[in-house]
Design an enzyme around this catalytic site. Structure first.
Site, PDB file in Angstrom:
ATOM      1  CG  LEU A 125      -1.861   1.201   1.370  1.00 16.64           C
ATOM      2  CD1 LEU A 125      -2.839   1.291   0.198  1.00 16.64           C
ATOM      3  CD2 LEU A 125      -2.624   1.139   2.702  1.00 16.64           C
ATOM      4  CB  SER A 132      -0.909   9.679   6.630  1.00 17.54           C
ATOM      5  OG  SER A 132       0.006   9.383   7.663  1.00 17.54           O
ATOM      6  CB  THR A 158       6.412  -5.727   6.710  1.00 18.19           C
ATOM      7  OG1 THR A 158       6.573  -4.488   7.409  1.00 18.19           O
ATOM      8  CG2 THR A 158       6.827  -6.877   7.620  1.00 18.19           C
ATOM      9  CD  GLU A 362      -0.375  -2.840  10.640  1.00 22.21           C
ATOM     10  OE1 GLU A 362      -1.523  -2.916  11.097  1.00 22.21           O
ATOM     11  OE2 GLU A 362       0.395  -3.808  10.540  1.00 22.21           O
TER      12      GLU A 362
END
Length: 382
Positions: A125, A132, A158, A362
């Protein structure tokens, strides 16, 4: 409200704790120094069922509820956040999303492999210019007959250099959130490239990568969910991911407390153990309170999910508090250790370095405040 764990929950937690003590903690310092977790750990996580928690057995998972998942994430966080991140992403963000939105064919193709550890997933993403503001991503997917052609790049991914499949979010339509679609992209396809990011402050053993897509061609069968629904899919995955991350932060705080208490009992100053000094006890008490409060916030989210009730705001609260609490816990533990806490002979320096990023990924702490504020007021500050 009954906070007692079932016998099955206790058995699972104890299994995870033994695994962490035997297979992770003895290797943590070496993995951190060479910036690489031993990938053999993935197969072991799969064999124990940790990579298939909450996924049904019919899809190769080990089942279980979300409280069980949180218990395992806490233990892995106590051991090494780099290992916890493997599970949080491959299972929590990828496999669970395939389970929720995938076709029967996609589930059959990916879930058994992801749950067993035969395959690893990553969540594509974040981009260099969109963190953000995920709705402004620029990676594009253009239709070409029955295929899609992806062009662009992702960063801070990750599992990026380990992954066999990347859940990639790309723009397929109009600007903004409604023009984003999700794809399951096999990482061996032509035009897919990745580069590991080194020199991180923390999570050094974790494979964090930049991904690039240079005309990567995937069939429409690789599209996950409806066209234009990718942003909603990403946000739903991240909402549950915040619970997982919060549980891992509880593990960090617990690890800090256990290390600091043991050191305070052993370390002598002014003729007695420093555990007998009032200000040391104050530091230990604050760590303990932070860990307990964070755990209860995380468990509330798990309970809401398992009962099928809305949980997004509560997940933001759990992630916000637990991540900031983990940083406080590590700082307080380091203060107990004094100068010895500043070197990697003891675990608290690594806990502090690993905890710091949890307030960023996240959804930053600032974003969590805005999500909670929007829920309270009905007015969006985004």
């Amino acid at each position: 409200m009954d906070f007692r764990l079932t016998a099955d929950h206790v058995d699972l937690r104890d299994l995870a704790a033994r695994f962490v003590d035997r297979e992770i903690i003895p290797n943590v310092r070496d993995w951190d120094r060479r910036e690489a977790v031993d990938l053999a750990i993935v197969g072991e996580l799969g064999e124990l069922g940790f990579l298939g928690l909450t996924v049904g057995e019919e899809h190769g998972g080990s089942g279980g509820d979300h409280l069980a998942y949180c218990l395992v994430m806490e233990e892995l966080g106590r051991g090494d956040s780099s290992v916890r991140g493997i599970v949080s992403v491959s299972l929590g963000l990828v496999a669970k999303t395939v389970d929720a939105y995938g076709t029967a064919e996609q589930k059959a193709q990916w879930l058994p492999r992801l749950c067993s550890g035969e395959a690893i997933g990553c969540f594509g993403l974040t981009e260099p210019d969109t963190g953000s503001d995920a709705g402004a991503l620029s990676t594009r997917a253009v239709r070409d007959g029955g295929d899609w052609v992806l062009t662009g790049g992702k960063t801070f991914i990750t599992n990026g250099t380990w992954a066999d499949v990347a859940l990639v979010f790309a723009r397929t339509g109009e600007p903004g959130r409604k023009g984003i679609t999700a794809f399951l992209v096999e990482t061996g396809l032509p035009g897919f490239a990745r580069r590991e990011i080194h020199g991180k402050l923390g999570l050094r053993g974790q494979a964090t990568a930049e991904l690039t897509f240079d005309g990567v061609r995937v069939p429409d069968a690789a599209r996950l969910g409806d066209e234009g629904k990718g942003f909603a899919i990403a946000m739903a995955a991240l909402a549950k991911g915040r619970m997982s991350l919060g549980a891992g932060c509880v593990g960090i705080a617990r690890g800090c407390l256990e290390a600091a208490v043991a050191y305070a009992r052993d370390r002598q100053q002014f003729g007695r153990p420093i555990a007998g000094h009032q200000l040391i006890q104050q530091l230990l008490a604050q760590i303990s309170i932070d860990a307990d409060a964070a755990r209860l916030l995380v468990w509330r989210v798990a309970d809401l999910i398992d009962r099928g009730e809305p949980f997004e705001t509560e997940a933001s609260a759990a992630k916000l508090f637990a991540s900031e609490a983990a940083v406080r816990a590590a700082n307080n533990a380091l203060q107990v250790f004094g100068g010895y806490g500043y070197i990697d002979e003891y675990p608290v320096a690594k806990y502090l370095r690993d905890a710091r990023v949890t307030t960023l990924y996240e959804g930053t702490s600032q974003i969590q405040h805005l999500i909670i504020g929007r829920a309270l007021t009905g007015v969006s500050a985004f």
